[in-house]
Design an enzyme around this catalytic site. Structure first.
Site, short mmCIF file in Angstrom:
data_model
loop_
_atom_site.label_atom_id
_atom_site.label_comp_id
_atom_site.label_asym_id
_atom_site.label_seq_id
_atom_site.Cartn_x
_atom_site.Cartn_y
_atom_site.Cartn_z
N HIS A 5 -9.27 1.73 -5.91
CA HIS A 5 -8.30 0.92 -5.09
C HIS A 5 -6.85 1.37 -5.28
CE1 HIS A 5 -11.66 -1.70 -3.95
NE2 HIS A 5 -12.20 -1.59 -5.20
N TYR B 40 0.61 -1.15 0.09
CA TYR B 40 -0.06 0.04 -0.05
C TYR B 40 0.83 1.32 -0.12
CZ TYR B 40 -3.70 -3.28 1.12
OH TYR B 40 -4.57 -4.17 1.13
#
Lengths: 143, 143, 143, 143, 143, 143, 143, 143, 143, 143, 143, 143
Positions: F99, F23
């Site tokens: 996302h 991430y």
């Protein structure tokens, strides 16, 4: 005097405003009013929440002896929530599942109800009328 | 005066004698008597057959203008018959599907109804009471 | 002179009255008339039933030597009937499957034909015209 | 005068030489000759390629106004090509799918056609005769 | 004296004439004759129909007390009929499933029997001999 | 002046601290700051919650007229929540799914988004940059 | 100065003419013009082909050092081509997948992208605007 | 003197440059040189293309009598191309499938080969050495 | 001194009152008391909630350095919550999954745990004793 | 004099002691005694092993000419062993599969028999009686 | 004094030598020594075999009254052996399943345990420590 | 001098006698003789067993340093044995899988090899010749 708890799940607070071609223009408040009017001799309590855990809390009230039956429209959680199912399965009083639209005539993922197998029965696709029919069935059972 | 046709499929002639732990001890004749008594102002016709094609013939009567609605318990054909589904889809009057037991709480192959998507709605698992609720819903619709 | 048997299954007696946006407004009688007119030198017999077992009886006539070929529109049984399939497989004369609508462009459960693998071929989605094309193919084969 | 484009996909150039027990001994040239002879008043154009993209180019000619209909035997691409499907779906003129052998009676992977749902209809398993039947159906449509 | 009902489903009237490489050349009448001869002290009744609902009617005779057991070859309905299964499940007398050919060595869709789980047992692939073995098992059970 | 609501679901409050190889090290606060800086003429509101029902409450704000569009990163609920999907489907303003990681290159269960079919579109795998691109698309739409 | 290659697959040459309710009325030439205008300081090359192998040839140019990134709309090959996927996986420069329509809201077979897992990310359903956003993301990455 | 045709599909022109951890650093030219050197008495022809239809054209050369066998590495088309499979099935000379990497130890979609069932056999995961082993097997067969 | 957090999900507050044939008659308070008594030298904190997001909040405490390990009984969310799984995966301290009943011997949907793959391990079906065994394993690890 | 080999697989040595509600209280020795008594003119050999490979060794004795047929109850290997299946398929004498309990009425994984398709037939759910019926069928075949 | 049998299946004799990154460097003998040392008042027997049928023999010892419980690590047979499952199901004493590694975090085929549903419970992924925890749970049960 | 172990699984002792249309008429002894003759400078050991656990014992010899490589034809265990797979995965020397027939062109259940993913490679469908090719590949690797 019979006591019935009617529990509504996520997005049902939008009833009457959301996709009226599917759900009609009756609001949840209208439903509550007309159900109570139809059964003046039944003590009916309405509850709505969008939060899965709060619905579980509400269902667990069915263990307290305060109600003779529950009408449950779990909305979108119907198809995904093992936790709501477990809460229903823990009860000894009857629970009837209600859906306003005919969920079996819509998307594939709406065709499986995790909750139906632990309820006494289901009433599906008969609009807001379904709430009345469910209360009637519970009252008669409970007689 | 409303006219309702109630159609029952295979093995429902055994009601009351067959697997009473699942289906109860009420016979189909008892159901017919009590539904008619409850709705004295509705003209109700009962039909039962074990033969798939005869049920289709019965459903096709719904095209004749002789009925305002149909209550259909297609029994075991519910899960396998595209032909019964097509007969229902051909009608313009409302059809409500009824099942006495909670088919969603039983074997896997009973969980899919080919008929539900072309009905107005379904009432499942509420015993013989389900027939009364279905008639009530049709009468109200038809008013 | 060639002899052809044309068999129609459930709900095809409603042709022209049922869901005309899918099936058109031609009736089964119109189809019969126009096929016979187009092939004056072929002896053509028409049969329709809603009952699965009666269709099997009709197909079994193909063992008697009375026909040179069969055109079969098994309607909703196309997708579910192993018994109809077995009846076709028992024949030595050619069978051609016909569907009026394009079943491959409709619901998922209409995409599988149990009957197609035991037929000589299939004609799908060409409307009532499909019956004529099937007869033409059988006549040519049978020459 | 009607104008029809007949498009043949991969390996159909081998017709008559390849697996004659399945596909027969007629060559593609024989098919072209006999179709043209049968329809002297229809302007018929034949095309064959083994390359998926060239077939798409050919199908896209159907947007130009130069043809009244297309007969398409996409061979092995029938079962795998979303791109060919999209090309067909882009057209406004009717397309009829043809297969020489009965693909539904062969391997599992030949049972799904990606192209069938966007065609007007399909003719399957009737040999080279299927091309004639398809032209006949298009000509009649286009009248 | 034991009483056994032997029920045969669709296309079994063709036994001996249909696909003899799979089903042999013995006719259903031969089977009946030889089973009765082998068990002179058992009262045996034979029934055959192509119609699903008539088979259900026949099975329901098992509720009347007139028989001590049933031998059932449901033919093609074996794999598709929930209604036949329900009729069997309603009985209290034992039912033994018989298949002449080895259905497990044939097409995929013949490998699932909806009826086997509600029968006492199955005898598969032993030809017409299977009927005799089934009667023997029922007689011994019933002693 | 356009008004955009950016909603972040479960575990996104850990952004920058959690699995940085997947991430990245940017925090949610960094994202908020840089998006607001890039679009000084757009009124942007940020919201994060781990609770499914509170996210539904937030999405339902899109019915009030207070916003012109929503950017939604529903985190783990993307793949399991029919209830969140229903909330999005109830809106009339556009919603874009974002996302941070490429969910299609990860575990199997992350490859299905229940939410994508009811959004206007999706931006996947472009890191925190995806939020900016989504705002840009909404602003342009809303012009 | 950054250099970006934009590759378009089958049927995208029909953009603006084909199914405008899905794909809009902008042509591929319009897209090319407006993307180049928006990024005057980026060297942008456009390519389109209907042939799978030629698209692979184009993608393989990404190994030559001539480009800093690729925007790829593989059209119908997105869902079926392992070969295109392998070509993308062979590159060291970033590739971003673009789709004009929201493929997740359409047919089932469009929901799986074989290409997405080997791309850096995807932009889906934002119309021709998606190309601009993809270029913006690549330029920023490449800085 | 034996004549062998070795056909290589999409992306194999990148051999030695592409993902060397999977495919090694040998180029396709190196493979060609070493195979020819190892079999000085066999006439070996090499062909590579990224275009599916051109590979089919190459395979169809096997019908001309010019070759005694074919070695085929169809790359990514192995898993998706019914058309390549059909081309192989049309041949009377033996075809051996080769893959450099162990495709069965990689992604799920690489585990199915549509081509393997119509080949004489397969050699998988033995690197460029697999080409030599395949030629050896063909030469021995052809003796 | 080791610090362990024990988190319990939906319906576990009913332990001892709910379906005692499956879950026994021990309450959650009894479990807490006996675990603490058995490990006087470990600092143990108990938490229970029915709300999915609050459980995620609790699990995220594992990032703060305040605990050496977590014991997690996620109840019905075990089988459906990607969001809970992501919260666990974000942690660096070990998490052990516990279930009181043998979930593998119950309904099909309880056989898949989304959480197990990101835990260190699981203890299933050993009753309330499972909590003690999990703490013992964590304490030993943490030594 | 006919010679029959009866082979029993894993856990059948426990017959009579293990789960008597499913398998009854007859021991394997009782079965052996009563089968031999019933067929005094048949030479019957009994074998039991828990080891898969030893069962294969036993089945391979069927190639030696020492037996006219085999009765095989492969127990739990029925559903998982390709190796036992291959051993049966290698034989030229008939093999009949027997199961004591009705495996089709039990767990899902017991419903598939890998062995049934290579046997002559199966006898299922008729208790220890099934061994006798199988011997009778083999003896008659072998006459 | 309690008596516990610990059974280890295929390849566990290699523990400490085989794939130490997954299974650690402790040998099976180390495990045996340390478990026995930890429970001086329990009589513990260790058994290991690579042969499926010998493991079944070992499990069947649990019927003799010689043991109070079994700890079973069936290794690779866990996922494939119906026969081992049946042996466990035949016992009346409790069996606890142990796995050293977290099988749920590895290959797909390791995620299904045929044995878990017939055990009392499972302990997974806690290394050799799992054996101690299992013995502790059995001893407590057996008290 | 290289040392190679060749292991053969269940039913391969029947080679030459069993289903010669599939496996040919060469016996396993012929294979052994000709492989040894072809590689006079390699030390080759042959082993065959029908017992799964004994094959695992044989494979585990590969950990002793006594062999440079293994050729493994696991027969029917190829498709079902996780335990054999684990034994192979434990080795550091290369293992090549061999199958005499083309298992990918036979029944569905033979198309999955659990063993292939942990081998260096596979040689399939080249008859007994496959053993020679495998030895050649191992010897070359090992040089």
């Amino acid at each position: 005097m019979k006591r019935i708890l009617i529990i509504n799940g996520p997005n049902l607070n939008l009833l009457g405003k959301r996709e009226p071609n599917i759900y009609g223009s009756t609001t949840l408040y209208d439903v509550e009013t007309s159900v109570k009017k139809k059964f003046p001799n039944v003590q009916i309590e309405f509850y709505q929440s969008n939060v899965e855990g709060e619905l579980i809390n509400a269902i667990q009230q069915g263990m307290s002896g305060a109600f003779d039956g529950i009408v449950l429209n779990a909305g979108g959680y119907t198809h995904t929530s093992v936790a709501v199912r477990d809460a229903v399965a823990a009860l000894k009083i009857p629970v009837i599942e209600v859906h306003i639209s005919n969920v079996y005539a819509r998307e594939e993922f709406r065709k499986q109800s995790l909750i139906a197998p632990v309820c006494q029965g289901s009433i599906v696709g008969l609009g807001a009328k379904g709430y009345e029919l469910a209360v009637e069935a519970l009252v008669e059972n409970a007689s």
